[in-house]
Design an enzyme around this catalytic site. Structure first.
Site, PDB file in Angstrom:
ATOM      1  N   ARG A   1       0.836  -1.209   0.000  1.00 18.88           N
ATOM      2  CA  ARG A   1       0.000   0.000   0.000  1.00 18.88           C
ATOM      3  C   ARG A   1       0.864   1.248   0.000  1.00 18.88           C
ATOM      4  O   ARG A   1       0.537   2.239  -0.657  1.00 18.88           O
ATOM      5  CB  ARG A   1      -0.936  -0.008   1.211  1.00 18.88           C
ATOM      6  CG  ARG A   1      -2.116  -0.966   1.084  1.00 18.88           C
ATOM      7  CD  ARG A   1      -2.868  -1.129   2.398  1.00 18.88           C
ATOM      8  NE  ARG A   1      -4.110  -1.867   2.242  1.00 18.88           N
ATOM      9  CZ  ARG A   1      -4.202  -3.191   2.199  1.00 18.88           C
ATOM     10  NH1 ARG A   1      -3.096  -3.930   2.286  1.00 18.88           N
ATOM     11  NH2 ARG A   1      -5.384  -3.786   2.066  1.00 18.88           N
TER      12      ARG A   1
ATOM     13  N   ARG B   1      -6.849 -16.843 -10.576  1.00 19.24           N
ATOM     14  CA  ARG B   1      -7.762 -16.143  -9.668  1.00 19.24           C
ATOM     15  C   ARG B   1      -8.754 -15.291 -10.464  1.00 19.24           C
ATOM     16  O   ARG B   1      -8.411 -14.708 -11.493  1.00 19.24           O
ATOM     17  CB  ARG B   1      -6.981 -15.246  -8.700  1.00 19.24           C
ATOM     18  CG  ARG B   1      -6.074 -16.011  -7.761  1.00 19.24           C
ATOM     19  CD  ARG B   1      -5.781 -15.168  -6.538  1.00 19.24           C
ATOM     20  NE  ARG B   1      -4.617 -15.644  -5.800  1.00 19.24           N
ATOM     21  CZ  ARG B   1      -4.179 -15.109  -4.668  1.00 19.24           C
ATOM     22  NH1 ARG B   1      -4.810 -14.078  -4.152  1.00 19.24           N
ATOM     23  NH2 ARG B   1      -3.119 -15.596  -4.059  1.00 19.24           N
TER      24      ARG B   1
ATOM     25  N   SER C   1     -13.282  -9.789  -1.897  1.00 19.89           N
ATOM     26  CA  SER C   1     -12.069  -9.226  -1.314  1.00 19.89           C
ATOM     27  C   SER C   1     -12.225  -7.716  -1.178  1.00 19.89           C
ATOM     28  O   SER C   1     -12.894  -7.073  -2.000  1.00 19.89           O
ATOM     29  CB  SER C   1     -10.861  -9.538  -2.198  1.00 19.89           C
ATOM     30  OG  SER C   1      -9.714  -8.859  -1.740  1.00 19.89           O
TER      31      SER C   1
ATOM     32  N   ASP D   1      -6.312 -15.125   6.253  1.00 16.60           N
ATOM     33  CA  ASP D   1      -4.907 -15.547   6.225  1.00 16.60           C
ATOM     34  C   ASP D   1      -4.482 -16.207   7.535  1.00 16.60           C
ATOM     35  O   ASP D   1      -3.407 -16.817   7.604  1.00 16.60           O
ATOM     36  CB  ASP D   1      -3.998 -14.354   5.929  1.00 16.60           C
ATOM     37  CG  ASP D   1      -4.041 -13.942   4.462  1.00 16.60           C
ATOM     38  OD1 ASP D   1      -4.535 -14.741   3.638  1.00 16.60           O
ATOM     39  OD2 ASP D   1      -3.604 -12.826   4.147  1.00 16.60           O
TER      40      ASP D   1
END
Length: 428
Positions: free
Chosen positions: A25, A118, A161, A310
């Protein structure tokens, strides 16, 4: 690479790796703002390296400083090539795609490994609404697009997501969006949105008003930030740190430095599981001390990992060493990781005599006092490799992990840190 691990007890001090969530980020924010940014404690995982390569391709200049920090100079998105490659970084592909679309050039966006499988059809649906021309490979990579993106009032699905939203927020902010909003339905992983907004604020970008995670509104006031210099420190990684904390709970006495208790990272929630199972935890300003329970018995626990998927692998390693059956909710979030993690966890733990039952959105793990030494496989998934390594420390013999180098995606020093703490590892 093959790693062979002997049953071991561990003890000592270790510093958590840099957060790749924070690092990537920061890279994106340094790119879209104009000026000079210093990034301290930069990550060195494969995903971090991929992020740095992307922002260089999109026009940023990067300089390595003597103290290990990075200097990034950017005048906004100005690609030096017609293609970008995100490696195998899921956050990277979802975050950088809207940022790539800030350019007027036709760009090809690609990736590697599991990223190629994905789903990316989110962009097929959303980008045309923002005046971006896009062609994908039936909803997967590679993606070809042509901007420039124009901020508009849109409504998106946040159930797969929050990373797609992160990219849109950064792109809107880069364009100093005014009087527009992004409405989000069924947003998952809200803490990671908090991290995005925090990084945007640190880099003096225009930050939208968060309306209960259902709408993010950019007001009509122009961006008034004046500074052309930002100094940002990447925080420690709670995702990688979770494995170190579980390590202490099941195999010895470990002190972990570099984790911010006030962090917005979702995986900080690992502390709840460790407390609930009975591990000894001591928190201080600079480190977390963790060790097994006083009587040496950890108890099964219940945990909702919907907003922190996660954590499933370190939670599985913890549950394998608990007395009873642990219940973890949030399995639906695992299908589109580096592997189908629910099935992978079930398969690899099964090889080690640990029963895992999948019941729709729930994973049940029955702890074992007779963990079997076995040959296990990472499935090219960094977190699965680390999970297997932790469980191997409590097995009844030598455990072999195949494709063990998968850890490089997020935590390249993981095995080195295990050895420094006293674990017995051999490499082939």
């Amino acid at each position: 690479m093959i790693v062979k691990i002997q049953p071991s007890k561990v003890s000592g001090n270790v510093h958590a790796p840099a957060s790749k969530s924070s690092m990537q980020r920061a890279c994106a924010a340094a790119l879209v703002r104009k000026g000079e940014s210093i990034i301290r404690n930069p990550g060195k995982s494969n995903d971090d390296i991929a992020g740095l390569n992307v922002i260089q391709t999109l026009g940023a200049e990067i300089e390595d400083l003597e103290d290990g920090s990075l200097k990034i100079i950017s005048d906004g998105v100005d690609p030096i090539s017609n293609s970008v490659n995100n490696g195998e970084a899921g956050l990277g592909i979802r975050m950088f795609t809207p940022i790539v679309a800030l350019s007027k050039r036709e760009m090809l966006i690609n990736g590697e490994g599991s990223l190629l499988t994905r789903p990316m059809d989110f962009f097929d649906e959303v980008m045309p609404q923002l005046d971006v021309q896009i062609t994908s490979n039936n909803g997967k990579l590679p993606i070809k697009l042509k901007g420039p993106l124009h901020p508009k009032n849109i409504e998106i699905d946040g159930s797969l997501s929050s990373q797609f939203l992160t990219g849109l927020l950064l792109a809107y902010s880069a364009l100093d969006a005014k009087n527009v909003s992004i409405k989000v339905n069924n947003l998952k992983s809200k803490p990671y949105v908090d991290l995005t907004l925090s990084v945007m604020e640190s880099f003096l970008l225009k930050v939208p008003e968060n309306r209960n995670y259902e709408e993010f509104y950019f007001d009509e006031n122009p961006d008034t930030s004046q500074s052309d210099f930002v100094d940002y420190t990447v925080e420690g990684d709670w995702s990688g740190g979770a494995f170190l904390l579980v390590l202490g709970a099941v195999a010895g006495n470990v002190k972990v430095a570099g984790l911010d208790i006030a962090s917005t990272q979702a995986d900080k929630k690992i502390l709840e599981a460790l407390e609930n199972c009975g591990a000894n935890i001591s928190l201080s300003e600079n480190e977390i001390s963790i060790s097994p329970s006083e009587n040496g018995v950890l108890n099964a626990f219940e945990f909702d990992a919907t907003d922190c998927p996660d954590l499933f692998p370190p939670l599985a390693a913890l549950a394998a060493n608990c007395n009873g059956t642990t219940k973890i909710t949030g399995v639906h979030r695992l299908a589109h990781k580096e592997s189908n993690r629910a099935l992978t966890i079930q398969e690899e733990l099964g090889k080690m005599n640990i029963k895992v039952e999948l019941n729709d959105n729930v994973m049940l793990i029955e702890g074992s006092t007779n963990i079997k030494a076995a040959t296990v496989h990472s499935h090219h998934d960094h977190r699965i490799a680390m999970m297997c390594a932790l469980i191997a420390l409590k097995a009844n013999g030598e455990t072999t992990i195949e494709v063990a180098e998968a850890i490089n995606k997020s935590y390249p020093d993981f095995y080195t840190h295990l050895q420094q703490l006293g674990a017995s590892l051999n490499f082939e």
